[in-house]
Design a protein around this motif. Structure first.
Motif, PDB file in Angstrom:
ATOM      1  N   LEU A 247       0.775  -1.217   0.020  1.00 36.11           N
ATOM      2  CA  LEU A 247      -0.009   0.050   0.025  1.00 36.11           C
ATOM      3  C   LEU A 247       0.713   1.368   0.110  1.00 36.11           C
ATOM      4  O   LEU A 247       1.883   1.357   0.700  1.00 36.11           O
ATOM      5  CB  LEU A 247      -0.949   0.043   1.363  1.00 36.11           C
ATOM      6  N   LEU A 347      -5.711   2.525  -2.153  1.00 37.92           N
ATOM      7  CA  LEU A 347      -7.204   2.225  -2.255  1.00 37.92           C
ATOM      8  C   LEU A 347      -8.083   3.578  -2.464  1.00 37.92           C
ATOM      9  O   LEU A 347      -7.448   4.683  -2.326  1.00 37.92           O
ATOM     10  CB  LEU A 347      -7.572   1.615  -0.652  1.00 37.92           C
ATOM     11  N   CYS A 368     -14.591  -0.335  -2.845  1.00 39.49           N
ATOM     12  CA  CYS A 368     -13.126  -0.099  -2.490  1.00 39.49           C
ATOM     13  C   CYS A 368     -12.523  -0.589  -3.754  1.00 39.49           C
ATOM     14  O   CYS A 368     -12.574  -1.791  -3.623  1.00 39.49           O
ATOM     15  CB  CYS A 368     -13.158  -0.614  -1.121  1.00 39.49           C
ATOM     16  N   SER A 370      -8.610  -1.280  -5.778  1.00 38.52           N
ATOM     17  CA  SER A 370      -7.275  -1.168  -5.522  1.00 38.52           C
ATOM     18  C   SER A 370      -6.750  -2.007  -6.861  1.00 38.52           C
ATOM     19  O   SER A 370      -7.505  -2.816  -7.517  1.00 38.52           O
ATOM     20  CB  SER A 370      -6.824  -1.789  -4.486  1.00 38.52           C
ATOM     21  N   SER A 373      -3.819  -6.708  -3.873  1.00 36.93           N
ATOM     22  CA  SER A 373      -4.006  -6.757  -2.538  1.00 36.93           C
ATOM     23  C   SER A 373      -2.868  -7.267  -1.904  1.00 36.93           C
ATOM     24  O   SER A 373      -2.339  -8.111  -2.495  1.00 36.93           O
ATOM     25  CB  SER A 373      -5.518  -7.491  -2.341  1.00 36.93           C
ATOM     26  N   TYR A 380     -12.197  -6.351   4.001  1.00 37.02           N
ATOM     27  CA  TYR A 380     -12.376  -4.895   4.136  1.00 37.02           C
ATOM     28  C   TYR A 380     -12.745  -4.237   5.409  1.00 37.02           C
ATOM     29  O   TYR A 380     -13.544  -5.070   5.972  1.00 37.02           O
ATOM     30  CB  TYR A 380     -12.933  -4.403   2.949  1.00 37.02           C
ATOM     31  N   SER A 395     -15.759  -5.643  -0.752  1.00 36.49           N
ATOM     32  CA  SER A 395     -15.453  -4.274  -1.385  1.00 36.49           C
ATOM     33  C   SER A 395     -16.522  -3.582  -1.476  1.00 36.49           C
ATOM     34  O   SER A 395     -16.338  -2.252  -1.886  1.00 36.49           O
ATOM     35  CB  SER A 395     -14.629  -4.727  -2.579  1.00 36.49           C
ATOM     36  N   ARG A 418      -5.418   3.841   4.787  1.00 33.10           N
ATOM     37  CA  ARG A 418      -6.875   3.558   4.254  1.00 33.10           C
ATOM     38  C   ARG A 418      -7.195   4.813   3.398  1.00 33.10           C
ATOM     39  O   ARG A 418      -6.059   5.737   3.379  1.00 33.10           O
ATOM     40  CB  ARG A 418      -8.232   3.817   5.291  1.00 33.10           C
ATOM     41  N   SER A 419      -8.013   4.618   2.360  1.00 29.92           N
ATOM     42  CA  SER A 419      -8.359   5.738   1.600  1.00 29.92           C
ATOM     43  C   SER A 419      -9.212   6.948   2.133  1.00 29.92           C
ATOM     44  O   SER A 419      -9.538   6.437   3.476  1.00 29.92           O
ATOM     45  CB  SER A 419      -9.349   5.138   0.376  1.00 29.92           C
TER      46      SER A 419
END
Length: 644
Positions: A247, A347, A368, A370, A373, A380, A395, A418-419
């Motif tokens: 990430l 994300l 959600c 991306s 992963s 999630y 998601s 996190r987003s």
């Protein structure tokens, strides 16, 4: 399909080996497809057993059928999913599971559906089943048993065939835990150099420091880990993972196991992409000297023969393939074999669809997303305005949202990365908010709560209406034709709709009569009044020169018509916005005596018209016999003269 055995290969086998091969071929044929179903419901899989290499891509395919109609109702497929597990009574769509993020695609059309999984992991090994849901009561079907997917890693195995007489003569075999589809040939690497060998196994003389690796032809990017052909130390590098997803903002460890027959003069990590960008193709640069990684890279060696590259504060530019290399006095590991591919992802929360719009809230489904992963069994985690949602673990997240809500998602265990997303939901509103009357001024607003403001489009049907930069459309004098549904659509094709109800007084009413023409006393007649009005009009019937209402309602029915019903009638259409009268319609009622008199007059008229005609006919008949007598007399006189 399964491994094809050529005739030449079969001839070299013993009879027992041939029988064993024949049995294997029969088993493969039996597992090529599976059909289940009853009463027109079925799922057919192309194969029930699939073996695939870790890191590769696999397609799991099926076709399905269902009755076109049930009890006269047309069957419509509302949902189709692939699943491997259940959560209570729910079939969990693999496309919503965290460990498949960015790796799953559906290709479904016309009773045909393919599940594609990319960058396969050993944890993907499972039984995959297809399920579809229709609009029919109980119209759900799952294909069971499903397709068993086995994800394998190639292994190069070394066997000492003559350990005493010929210690350097070895047999090497390329093995997998399951039977791969159609491996026509193999590729072998000795000390990371491609050698001219295509068999799954061969025997050869090897040096003490040699390492060996194999791959399936066409999958050279997925070779087996390099192994020493001798028990002693050899020259080799084996990576712990071929691909890693990390990430943005986090840290990642990229590790390898290595050995060298002689002391190393240098060893370091590098990226071919970075070397190409900096024109160091022939001499890769140590990442610790690359300004792009300054202060973010370190190499850790806590044990001999194991090196770990740690990169902190990851950016999406760090996505690349990373290699480890070393150099001794007599050998250089150039890392021509694939290294570890790092993908850095961030994300993102996106609005996938708007379900319903209310006065202050919008019901929507969020996704959600991306590009990949992290490894492991993940789920999630969703946050709404800082509060963790403990029930939603896929998601997809469906809820009621207010404009400006702060929504974020994360992978479990990675909540610090996190987003962050402020909802950009489109909204459409009208001012004034109360009743809208024809002829009034009305303002329609089509906006998205976002900074910077998003570009929206306003539609009425297929017509695009021009918006001001502030998202406003003005009706200076709204009319009844402007009544209808208006759709506000964003650049992401999300849309909300609003119905504008324009109220107006009744238009000119029209009157129809059944039956038409003169009415016979004692018969019945129906007068119908119609008018375009909003709200719907109420109707009242009047007779000219009579101020009292004769009836109310759209239809005025006179069941026993009498002479006094003769006259002109009109209707009045009325609603809360005004009233309007129709033009008059005259009714004529004829009594029984009048009908007799009229019939006598008609009959007399007919007789009077026939008398002249009869006289002419009689005259013609009378004239014809007289003419015949005269002609006879003349003929007799002529005959007498001749006789004389």
């Amino acid at each position: 399909m399964c491994l094809n055995l050529s005739a030449a290969t079969a001839e070299r086998r013993t009879p027992a080996m041939r029988l064993k091969g024949a049995q294997a071929a029969i088993i493969c044929l039996l597992t090529l497809s599976a059909v289940q179903g009853q009463d027109g419901w079925s799922v057919t899989y192309t194969s029930t057993q699939i073996c695939a290499l870790k890191g590769s891509t696999v397609d799991i395919h099926c076709t399905y059928t269902y009755p076109s109609r049930v009890n006269g109702n047309v069957t419509v497929v509302e949902k189709a999913v692939w699943f491997t597990k259940m959560k209570g009574d729910e079939h969990v769509d693999v496309g919503t599971e965290a460990e498949f993020a960015g790796r799953v695609q559906y290709q479904c059309d016309n009773k045909d559906c393919t599940l594609r999984i990319t960058d396969l992991r050993e944890s993907d090994s499972a039984e995959y089943k297809f399920r579809f849901v229709t609009n029919q009561p109980g119209g759900k079907y799952s294909g069971s048993p499903g397709v068993t997917l086995s994800v394998t890693v190639l292994q190069a195995q070394v066997i000492k065939t003559w350990p005493t007489l010929y210690p350097t003569w070895k047999k090497v075999t390329c093995q997998s835990s399951c039977r791969l589809p159609d491996p026509h040939s193999y590729v072998w690497y000795q000390n990371e150099v491609n050698i001219d060998r295509k068999e799954s196994s061969f025997e050869e003389y090897f040096g003490d420091a040699d390492s060996i690796s194999c791959a399936v032809k066409g999958y050279e990017k997925l070779p087996s880990p390099s192994v020493c052909v001798d028990d002693q130390t050899c020259n080799r590098v084996s990576y712990t993972s071929r691909s890693i997803c990390a990430l943005k903002g986090s840290s990642v460890d990229i590790s390898c196991i290595y050995s060298h027959a002689h002391p190393a003069l240098s060893k370091f990590w590098f990226s071919p992409e970075r070397s190409h960008q900096q024109q160091h193709r022939s001499h890769p640069e140590d990442l610790r000297k690359d300004s792009h990684y300054a202060g973010r890279v370190e190499v850790i060696e806590t044990e001999r023969g194991r090196s770990t590259l740690r990169i902190r504060d990851l950016t999406e530019r760090d996505s690349a393939e990373y290699h480890f290399k070393f150099k001794t006095q007599s050998f250089e590991w150039k890392s021509s074999l694939p290294g570890t591919t790092l993908t850095v992802t961030a994300l993102q929360v996106k609005v996938s669809r708007i379900i319903s719009v209310h006065q202050t809230q919008t019901e929507a489904e969020l996704k959600c997303e991306s590009s990949c992963s992290p490894a492991g069994r993940l789920s999630y985690v969703w946050f709404k305005n800082g509060q963790k949602n403990t029930t939603q673990q896929t998601s997809a997240y469906t809820d009621y949202f207010n404009p400006g809500d702060n929504i974020s998602c994360a992978f479990s265990g990675y909540e610090d990365y996190r987003s962050v997303h402020v909802l950009k939901l489109p909204s459409v509103s009208v001012s004034p908010s109360g009743e809208i009357v024809e002829g009034s001024s009305v303002t329609l607003m089509c906006r998205t709560h976002a900074d910077p403001a998003a570009k929206n489009t306003l539609y009425k049907g297929n017509q695009i209406l021009p918006l001001t930069p502030e998202g406003i459309y003005n009706f200076t004098s709204i009319s009844s034709e402007d009544r209808g549904i208006y759709e506000c659509k964003t650049e992401d094709q999300l849309s909300v709709s609003l119905f504008i109800d324009v109220q107006y007084a009744p238009k000119l009413p029209s009157v129809s009569v059944s039956p038409s023409g003169e009415l016979v006393e004692g018969s019945s007649v129906t007068l119908t009044c119609s008018s375009d009005a909003n709200p719907a009009a109420n109707y009242t019937w009047y007779k000219e020169d009579d101020n009292s209402a004769k009836a109310s309602g759209q239809n005025f029915i006179i069941t026993d018509v009498r002479p006094e019903h003769s006259g002109s009638y009109y209707c009045e259409a009325q609603n809360t916005r005004g009233r309007h009268n129709s033009t008059s319609h005259h009714l004529t009622v004829v009594t029984g005596k009048s009908i007799i008199v009229q019939n006598i007059i008609r009959l007399t008229s007919v007789v009077l018209m026939l008398i002249p005609l009869l006289l002419v006919i009689l005259w013609m008949r009378k004239k014809k016999p007289l003419s015949s007598t005269a002609e006879s007399n003349e003929l007799m006189e002529t005959m007498e003269v001749r006789v004389r």
